[in-house]
Design an enzyme around this catalytic site. Structure first.
Site, short mmCIF file in Angstrom:
data_model
loop_
_atom_site.label_atom_id
_atom_site.label_comp_id
_atom_site.label_asym_id
_atom_site.label_seq_id
_atom_site.Cartn_x
_atom_site.Cartn_y
_atom_site.Cartn_z
N SER A 156 52.05 68.13 92.23
CA SER A 156 52.85 69.25 91.79
C SER A 156 53.36 70.17 92.90
O SER A 156 54.30 70.92 92.68
CB SER A 156 52.04 70.07 90.80
OG SER A 156 50.92 70.65 91.45
N SER A 190 47.78 66.86 93.96
CA SER A 190 49.00 67.68 94.05
C SER A 190 49.35 68.18 95.44
O SER A 190 50.43 68.73 95.64
CB SER A 190 48.90 68.88 93.11
OG SER A 190 49.15 68.47 91.79
N LYS A 238 52.89 78.14 97.71
CA LYS A 238 53.16 77.61 96.38
C LYS A 238 53.19 78.74 95.36
O LYS A 238 52.44 79.71 95.48
CB LYS A 238 52.08 76.58 96.02
CG LYS A 238 52.34 75.79 94.74
CD LYS A 238 51.26 74.73 94.53
CE LYS A 238 51.47 73.94 93.24
NZ LYS A 238 50.46 72.88 93.05
#
Lengths: 469, 93
Positions: free
Chosen positions: A153, A177, A78
């Site tokens: 997210s 997330s 990420k």
């Protein structure tokens, strides 16, 4: 490419050590998948230019007999986790050209394993969002239906594993997330116990809630990745270590009162089916109550903005990141932060500033902390009579891009995942079943959570649901 | 109900430039979020230790410092405006 994607990390590790496949071949296979498909999904913000070199180094290690379980395994990261010398923008314009000056502890651990980093994945800006629509670099699409969001997210990480653009991926989970996008994309997502995985080198959002987590195709892979990245780290002041042995004869609690409203019918009947599977394997399933858990999301949306506004004060356009000149030194801050932060980020910074300001602190922030403690105490009490608690991961399958326009309706998509960040408990989202929508099969997920350090028990439940040995 | 002036004040405290339209949009958003979060008032918290979190900050022991300048070049590489090895800002006084 032969289909190594259908193999687990354990099987691939054997293939690599048996020289049936080289790490470079494996990496090339994934690069081909990315090259072919990523334009449809926008999971990656950047594919690293040294993937093959990393894989060749893994091959040399294998030749010399230095093999660990994750050697040569291609992993996506990420965009808010630092990889030395690579850009890390946290999905924000304010960090667009920021190059990490050190490795996050999780990255360092995987480098010691000679894992191969494929690239950095898209996310909601500073991990604020549940759909990846808040990224400054365009929306990521759900590989199962490109009209829908991948969740967020960590949507890019979830999508990359779902479309076989990575064998596994790292994400961060502050309110769901990792688990919510894992559920929307049909992969396994773990949020470990708070403190179990070092957050050194993770771009901070809500420091009492943040935890690095994993995306994998199977529970065994999840277990392997978790054991590689967890452990005490002196560079994270909230790092801790613990262990609780796997339970036998697992008792599952279901807080049905919490599921009574707003859960999609298909999601609910699919969830019931997963419980029947467990009962068939000797689990006891019983109803239980968590009277205050319905208020966890409200407490979260006080605590999180407060912590985020504090954490994001560091972006001043002076030491790193975007700089936009104003009329004087203070105006430089206004210009840089006004230009660099997107809408949701600005909203949460202002909200956080509000709940922390004199006159409102007690009625919002202090009260929310008290509610948090009440919820934690209720979970602790519940674990005296059950070993784990299960709910669907999300109340609905993946929603459409652009569907949720007001902030509160977006926040509500994290209803079942926020309590574990509020309390710090570990939680695993397990892909189970689908919902048919407009001719597309959308993945569904079930979430299992337990007391701190109960990861091994959660993995057992996950394997039993997914029929993994 | 949060007022426009309060939003402007918050933006000033948080050092974020907002246009007039944004002030109004954010005001509306914050209003609806505050309406949502105000449900925490209904939770009885009289039996909990007040505003207690079990987190504590742990400072690292001062160990052996690294060699001076070891990371300077790399860290300065990220600085938007610099003058030699100095971070450059506008006049403060």
């Amino acid at each position: 490419m032969t289909t190594p994607e259908d193999k687990t990390i354990v099987q691939l590790n054997k293939d690599l050590t048996d020289r049936k496949i080289s790490a470079a071949e494996l990496a090339r296979g994934y690069l081909e998948n990315i090259q072919k498909d990523d334009k449809d999904f926008n999971a990656y913000l950047e594919v690293y230019d040294d993937v093959i070199e990393q894989a060749e180094r893994a091959d040399i290690a294998i030749e010399n007999g230095y093999v660990s379980p994750l050697t040569g395994i291609p992993i996506a990261v990420k965009d808010n986790i630092l990889v030395h010398g690579k850009r890390a923008s946290a999905g924000s314009k304010i960090l667009e050209n920021y190059v990490a000056s050190y490795d996050a502890t999780v990255v360092e651990k995987l480098k010691q394993n000679r894992s191969v980093f494929l690239g950095r994945t898209n996310q909601d800006e500073f991990a604020m969002g549940s759909s990846t629509e808040n990224s400054a670099y365009g929306v990521t699409k759900n590989p199962h239906d490109t009209a829908r969001v991948p969740g967020g997210s960590s949507g890019g990480s979830a999508a990359s594993v779902a479309y076989r653009g990575a064998l596994a991926a790292l994400g961060s989970d502050t309110g769901g997330s990792v688990r919510q996008p894992a559920s929307f994309c049909g992969v396994v997502g773990l949020k470990p116990t708070y403190g179990a995985v070092s957050r050194h080198g993770l771009i901070a959002l809500g420091s009492s809630l943040d935890q690095i987590g994993t995306f994998t195709n199977s529970v065994v892979d999840c277990e392997l990745l978790y054991s590689a990245i967890s452990g005490h780290d002196g560079l994270d002041s909230t790092s801790s270590e613990g262990h609780s042995p796997k339970k036998n004869k697992i008792k599952v609690g279901v807080p049905r009162h919490f599921l009574a409203e707003g859960v999609d019918e298909d999601v609910m009947s699919n969830f019931e089916k997963s419980l029947r599977v467990l009962e068939g394997k000797g689990y006891q399933v019983r109803d239980m109550e968590l009277p205050t858990v319905k208020h966890a999301l409200a407490a979260y949306y006080v605590i999180l903005p407060a912590e985020a506004s504090t954490n994001l004060a560091r972006y001043d356009g002076v030491r790193y990141g975007l700089h936009k000149g104003g009329s004087d030194v203070i105006d430089d801050y206004f210009e840089s932060r006004g230009e660099g932060f997107g809408k949701e980020v600005r909203r949460r910074i202002l909200l956080g500033t509000y709940v922390l300001s004199a006159g409102y602190y007690d009625s919002y922030y202090a009260k929310a902390i008290d509610v948090r403690n009440v919820i934690s105490a209720e979970y602790e009490l519940a674990y005296e009579s059950v070993d784990v608690i299960m709910t669907p991961t999300t109340a609905t399958p993946a929603f459409k891009i652009g569907e949720k326009t007001d902030p509160v309706s977006m926040y509500l998509s994290d209803l079942f995942t926020v309590p574990q960040n509020i309390t710090g408990m570990p939680a695993l989202s397990i892909p189970y079943g689908v919902a048919e929508r407009e001719g597309k099969s959308l993945p569904l997920g079930v979430q299992v959570t337990g007391p701190n350090w109960s990861e091994e028990t959660l993995f057992q439940v996950g394997k039993d649901i997914m029929n993994e040995s | 109900m949060i007022e426009r002036n309060e939003v402007k004040k918050l933006a000033e405290l948080a050092r974020i430039k907002l246009s007039d339209t944004e002030v109004e949009n954010i005001r509306k958003d914050i209003d609806s979020i505050l309406a949502f979060v105000s449900q925490i008032d209904s939770v009885s918290t009289s039996n909990t230790s007040p505003s207690y979190t079990n987190l504590k900050n742990v400072m690292r022991e001062d160990g052996k410092p690294h060699e001076t300048g070891l990371f300077s070049k790399e860290l300065l590489g990220g600085v938007p405006e610099r003058d030699g090895d100095y971070v450059k800002v506008k006049k403060i006084l």
